[in-house]
Design a protein around this motif. Structure first.
Motif, PDB file in Angstrom:
ATOM      1  N   LYS B 193      24.228  10.525 -25.796  1.00  0.00           N
ATOM      2  CA  LYS B 193      23.347  10.886 -24.534  1.00  0.00           C
ATOM      3  C   LYS B 193      22.939   9.487 -23.832  1.00  0.00           C
ATOM      4  O   LYS B 193      22.905   9.521 -22.447  1.00  0.00           O
ATOM      5  CB  LYS B 193      22.277  11.894 -24.660  1.00  0.00           C
ATOM      6  N   TRP B 194      22.340   8.564 -24.466  1.00  0.00           N
ATOM      7  CA  TRP B 194      21.925   7.337 -24.105  1.00  0.00           C
ATOM      8  C   TRP B 194      22.657   6.574 -23.418  1.00  0.00           C
ATOM      9  O   TRP B 194      22.608   6.063 -22.362  1.00  0.00           O
ATOM     10  CB  TRP B 194      20.998   6.573 -25.074  1.00  0.00           C
ATOM     11  N   TYR B 197      23.160   7.788 -19.796  1.00  0.00           N
ATOM     12  CA  TYR B 197      22.060   7.215 -18.919  1.00  0.00           C
ATOM     13  C   TYR B 197      22.429   6.076 -18.771  1.00  0.00           C
ATOM     14  O   TYR B 197      22.338   5.223 -17.565  1.00  0.00           O
ATOM     15  CB  TYR B 197      20.746   7.350 -19.719  1.00  0.00           C
ATOM     16  N   TYR B 198      22.935   4.980 -19.420  1.00  0.00           N
ATOM     17  CA  TYR B 198      23.411   3.881 -19.176  1.00  0.00           C
ATOM     18  C   TYR B 198      24.462   3.549 -18.017  1.00  0.00           C
ATOM     19  O   TYR B 198      24.396   2.962 -17.178  1.00  0.00           O
ATOM     20  CB  TYR B 198      23.846   3.130 -20.337  1.00  0.00           C
ATOM     21  N   VAL B 200      24.702   5.875 -15.849  1.00  0.00           N
ATOM     22  CA  VAL B 200      23.846   6.000 -14.497  1.00  0.00           C
ATOM     23  C   VAL B 200      23.504   4.927 -14.145  1.00  0.00           C
ATOM     24  O   VAL B 200      23.629   4.658 -12.687  1.00  0.00           O
ATOM     25  CB  VAL B 200      22.844   7.157 -14.708  1.00  0.00           C
ATOM     26  N   TRP B 201      22.958   4.153 -14.668  1.00  0.00           N
ATOM     27  CA  TRP B 201      22.419   2.745 -14.197  1.00  0.00           C
ATOM     28  C   TRP B 201      23.679   2.152 -13.674  1.00  0.00           C
ATOM     29  O   TRP B 201      23.323   1.274 -12.419  1.00  0.00           O
ATOM     30  CB  TRP B 201      21.807   1.902 -15.292  1.00  0.00           C
ATOM     31  N   PHE B 203      26.375   2.806 -12.588  1.00  0.00           N
ATOM     32  CA  PHE B 203      27.046   3.293 -11.295  1.00  0.00           C
ATOM     33  C   PHE B 203      26.123   3.184  -9.972  1.00  0.00           C
ATOM     34  O   PHE B 203      26.501   3.030  -8.947  1.00  0.00           O
ATOM     35  CB  PHE B 203      27.884   4.587 -11.424  1.00  0.00           C
ATOM     36  N   VAL B 204      24.670   3.542 -10.536  1.00  0.00           N
ATOM     37  CA  VAL B 204      23.750   3.289  -9.307  1.00  0.00           C
ATOM     38  C   VAL B 204      23.956   1.877  -8.729  1.00  0.00           C
ATOM     39  O   VAL B 204      23.758   1.589  -7.626  1.00  0.00           O
ATOM     40  CB  VAL B 204      22.598   3.915  -9.762  1.00  0.00           C
ATOM     41  N   THR B 205      23.713   0.955  -9.779  1.00  0.00           N
ATOM     42  CA  THR B 205      23.575  -0.409  -9.206  1.00  0.00           C
ATOM     43  C   THR B 205      24.900  -0.869  -8.484  1.00  0.00           C
ATOM     44  O   THR B 205      24.798  -1.719  -7.729  1.00  0.00           O
ATOM     45  CB  THR B 205      23.217  -1.262 -10.305  1.00  0.00           C
ATOM     46  N   LEU B 234      24.431  -5.922 -15.924  1.00  0.00           N
ATOM     47  CA  LEU B 234      24.564  -4.565 -16.507  1.00  0.00           C
ATOM     48  C   LEU B 234      25.974  -4.036 -16.881  1.00  0.00           C
ATOM     49  O   LEU B 234      25.956  -3.419 -17.750  1.00  0.00           O
ATOM     50  CB  LEU B 234      23.922  -3.256 -15.357  1.00  0.00           C
TER      51      LEU B 234
ATOM     52  N   SER C  29      16.126  10.449 -25.347  1.00  0.00           N
ATOM     53  CA  SER C  29      17.177   9.862 -24.637  1.00  0.00           C
ATOM     54  C   SER C  29      16.718   9.439 -23.087  1.00  0.00           C
ATOM     55  O   SER C  29      16.759   8.693 -22.494  1.00  0.00           O
ATOM     56  CB  SER C  29      18.466  10.435 -24.387  1.00  0.00           C
ATOM     57  N   PHE C  32      14.571   6.582 -23.185  1.00  0.00           N
ATOM     58  CA  PHE C  32      15.573   5.415 -23.151  1.00  0.00           C
ATOM     59  C   PHE C  32      15.975   5.267 -21.638  1.00  0.00           C
ATOM     60  O   PHE C  32      15.910   4.006 -21.246  1.00  0.00           O
ATOM     61  CB  PHE C  32      16.769   5.769 -23.884  1.00  0.00           C
ATOM     62  N   PHE C  33      16.091   6.108 -20.962  1.00  0.00           N
ATOM     63  CA  PHE C  33      16.655   6.058 -19.672  1.00  0.00           C
ATOM     64  C   PHE C  33      15.391   5.617 -18.512  1.00  0.00           C
ATOM     65  O   PHE C  33      15.586   4.488 -18.134  1.00  0.00           O
ATOM     66  CB  PHE C  33      16.796   7.235 -18.790  1.00  0.00           C
ATOM     67  N   ASP C  37      15.140   1.930 -16.704  1.00  0.00           N
ATOM     68  CA  ASP C  37      15.058   2.051 -15.149  1.00  0.00           C
ATOM     69  C   ASP C  37      13.894   1.295 -14.845  1.00  0.00           C
ATOM     70  O   ASP C  37      13.771   0.701 -13.779  1.00  0.00           O
ATOM     71  CB  ASP C  37      14.782   3.533 -14.906  1.00  0.00           C
ATOM     72  N   ILE C  40      14.766  -2.391 -14.942  1.00  0.00           N
ATOM     73  CA  ILE C  40      15.986  -2.651 -13.737  1.00  0.00           C
ATOM     74  C   ILE C  40      14.873  -2.840 -12.434  1.00  0.00           C
ATOM     75  O   ILE C  40      15.010  -3.901 -11.617  1.00  0.00           O
ATOM     76  CB  ILE C  40      16.924  -1.556 -13.516  1.00  0.00           C
ATOM     77  N   TYR C  44      14.003  -6.239  -9.936  1.00  0.00           N
ATOM     78  CA  TYR C  44      14.060  -6.372  -8.558  1.00  0.00           C
ATOM     79  C   TYR C  44      12.920  -6.542  -8.006  1.00  0.00           C
ATOM     80  O   TYR C  44      12.716  -7.258  -6.913  1.00  0.00           O
ATOM     81  CB  TYR C  44      14.670  -4.842  -7.927  1.00  0.00           C
ATOM     82  N   LEU C 147      16.930   3.210  -2.950  1.00  0.00           N
ATOM     83  CA  LEU C 147      17.203   3.378  -4.318  1.00  0.00           C
ATOM     84  C   LEU C 147      16.003   4.491  -4.704  1.00  0.00           C
ATOM     85  O   LEU C 147      16.590   5.368  -5.768  1.00  0.00           O
ATOM     86  CB  LEU C 147      17.188   2.266  -5.050  1.00  0.00           C
ATOM     87  N   PHE C 150      16.876   7.945  -3.754  1.00  0.00           N
ATOM     88  CA  PHE C 150      17.907   8.481  -4.489  1.00  0.00           C
ATOM     89  C   PHE C 150      17.456   9.136  -5.815  1.00  0.00           C
ATOM     90  O   PHE C 150      17.532  10.059  -6.207  1.00  0.00           O
ATOM     91  CB  PHE C 150      18.824   7.303  -4.789  1.00  0.00           C
TER      92      PHE C 150
END
Lengths: 91, 275, 202
Positions: B193-194, B197-198, B200-201, B203-205, B234, C29, C32-33, C37, C40, C44, C147, C150
């Motif tokens: 699952k993690w 999430y990785y 997700v970062w 494709f969002v960036t 990333l 998890s 982790f996200f 985030d 990140i 920025y 962002l 979103f």
């Protein structure tokens, strides 16, 4: 509904809102042109950091989380404040 | 929408199968039932080596040159003869990308998500390399192909090449978002699952690349800190990690889930949903 | 007498629920996200500060054209939404299903107000010609708030799933509710820093 008004979370929210209004008051232009102002910058960054700390501790419930998570989350907040003020200072 | 129907009829499962490797005891490697997937998998390092060769030492297109290079720099770059070799290698090898992407789709079929995710993934994996891989090399190759082009035309091709290379990330964004969402929604836990999430970062960036159409200098230009370098930091580890876990997923796939092991009659998924 | 005592005990119980030391809110998890985030966004934020110090006059001039009031209202809207999510999570833990649905509903109303306010903030700016191409401040502003927006929209979808779980499941999945809640609080947290950096600092 009384138990929600008299809830610790609600007290935290009231405090957060008060800081937000105060920081807005500090950040107003009052008709003058914006100029570099380290005092205003430091104050609003510090206020944001305090708010972030409260959100992490109470809303995200990190204060009751395992130690590593506490250290990571608080470390992010403090580290960000130090880096932001550091970069501002150098610039 | 589970389309990875697991067929567990006892007679079908041949005895003596090692579920982890797909090798039957006493049989040579080329009879490995997962050979197709392993071949797809190992095409990836070959593709990336060729891809790296084309875009770095042959063309020196990467790391990206500045959007406000002088005309002389642009002309010198566009007329360097190596660009033709780069173009030849690229058009000969770009098909390998399709083979490499097949390995994702084979594993995505095992996830408990709608097939729509795979179809969208495939559409993104087709449009992305066409715009992001072929277009730029064609643009740069044109300069070397006929050296007496007007410098103004070369400057336009230069912009075209870079904007399609870095400004095309929307297609890849679609593709990787489909993979990321599949990982997160999947109940079979094919990939961790993690990693979803990785993804997700990642494709969002990629969406930040939209700024290369507006900014010509600074952090949001196509050679900028935020529009390019941050994404690379990333993306590169992500790509390596994803392939590592895809490899593990192939290894862990039970043999009775492999469509090429069973007789056609025993595969309900082939009747309606063959992809 | 015993009745009031019981209600007091209950109240304390509800308030002190999350205090179990070592308890882990939400799914690992998701943490982790969230940590990734935050890192990140942190990168920025620092990049913004560094580029800002290279041409402070441009940044200050464009920042002056911002509406600090709208920024503050946005902050309060998100904080209020976060409060309702936190209270709703407590209510789910205390098995107060109807209360929790009401609280999450309010959280979504406030949460949905945020994008509406953002549109009313962006549109006049763009109509006045203050587009991302004008200068680096505005580019940072649109990219970062975009962002973040979103994340807000994704958060509203997640809150919708949380409400569906509370409404339809026989026993609401507390872990899942917490997971959605911590995500929403992170969205709030990021805005607090954005507000200071893009509206208030000099």
């Amino acid at each position: 509904m009384g138990s929600y008004l008299n809830n610790r979370l609600t007290h935290v929210w009231a405090f957060l809102t008060a800081i937000t209004v105060a920081s807005w008051w500090i950040g107003q232009s009052r008709g003058a042109t914006f100029q570099l102002d380290a005092m205003v910058t430091l104050t609003v960054l510090l206020m944001a950091s305090v708010k972030a700390q409260l959100v992490i501790q109470y809303f995200m419930e990190v204060r009751s989380a395992p130690r590593w998570l506490k250290q990571t989350a608080y470390g992010w907040n403090i580290g960000l404040l130090l880096l932001l003020t550091g970069v501002y200072w150098l610039g | 929408m589970s389309d990875s129907v697991s067929v567990d009829a006892p007679g079908i499962k041949a005895p003596g199968i090692k579920a982890s490797s797909g090798v039957r005891q006493g049989e040579p490697w080329y009879k490995n039932k997962k050979l197709d997937q392993y071949l797809c998998f190992w095409s990836v390092p070959i593709f990336y080596t060729l891809f790296g060769l084309v875009f770095v030492p042959l063309s020196w297109m990467m790391p990206p040159r500045s959007p406000d290079s002088s005309m002389a720099e642009i002309v010198a770059f566009m007329q360097s003869e190596n660009l033709l070799f780069a173009c030849v290698i690229l058009i000969l090898s770009v098909g390998l990308a399709a083979v490499g992407n097949a390995v994702y789709m084979t594993q995505m079929r095992r996830m408990t998500v709608s097939p729509a995710f795979r179809f969208a993934f495939m559409a993104g994996s087709i449009t992305g390399p066409v715009v992001g891989c072929l277009f730029p090399m064609f643009c740069f190759g044109l300069g070397a192909f006929r050296p007496d082009y007007d410098p103004e035309i070369l400057a336009m091709l230069y912009d075209f090449g870079y904007l399609s290379f870095i400004g095309c990330l929307g297609c890849f964004c679609l593709m990787w978002s489909m993979l990321g969402l599949s990982i997160l929604l999947d109940k079979n836990n094919i990939l961790p699952k993690w990693l979803g999430y990785y993804t997700v970062w990642q494709f969002v960036t990629e969406l930040f690349a939209a700024t290369v159409w507006i900014a010509k200098t600074g952090p949001f230009a196509w050679d900028g800190l935020l529009a390019f370098w941050f994404n690379m930091v990333l993306y590169v580890p992500w790509q390596i990690i994803v392939y590592f876990y895809i490899y593990k997923a192939i290894q862990n796939q039970p043999e009775h889930e492999l469509p090429n092991v069973l007789p056609v009659k025993a595969q309900p998924m082939l009747q309606g949903n063959a992809l | 007498m015993s009745n009031t005592l019981e209600s007091v005990v209950h109240k304390v119980d509800v308030r002190e629920q999350p205090q179990v030391v070592g308890a882990f809110p939400g799914q690992p998890s998701m943490w982790f996200f969230i940590i990734g985030d935050l890192l990140i966004f942190g990168a920025y934020f620092i990049a913004y500060m560094a580029y800002r110090s290279q041409e402070p006059d441009v940044f200050l001039q464009s920042q002056q054209a911002m509406n600090q009031g709208v920024g503050a209202i946005n902050t309060i809207v998100l904080l209020t939404s976060s409060l309702f999510v936190a209270l709703g999570t407590e209510a789910v833990r205390a098995q107060k299903i109807r209360d929790s649905l009401r609280l999450f509903g309010l959280a979504m109303v406030f949460g949905a107000l945020f994008p509406v306010l953002k549109i009313f903030e962006w549109l006049p700016k763009i109509e006045a010609g203050h587009t991302p191409g004008e200068n680096l401040y505005l580019m940072f502003y649109y990219v970062m708030t975009g962002l973040h927006l979103f994340h807000v929209l994704l958060g509203l979808v997640i809150l919708g799933f949380v409400m569906r779980n509370i409404k339809t499941a026989a026993n609401p999945d507390v872990r899942f509710v917490e997971t959605g809640a911590i995500y929403w609080h992170m969205v709030d947290l990021l805005w607090l820093v954005l507000f200071a950096l893009f509206y208030l600092m000099r």
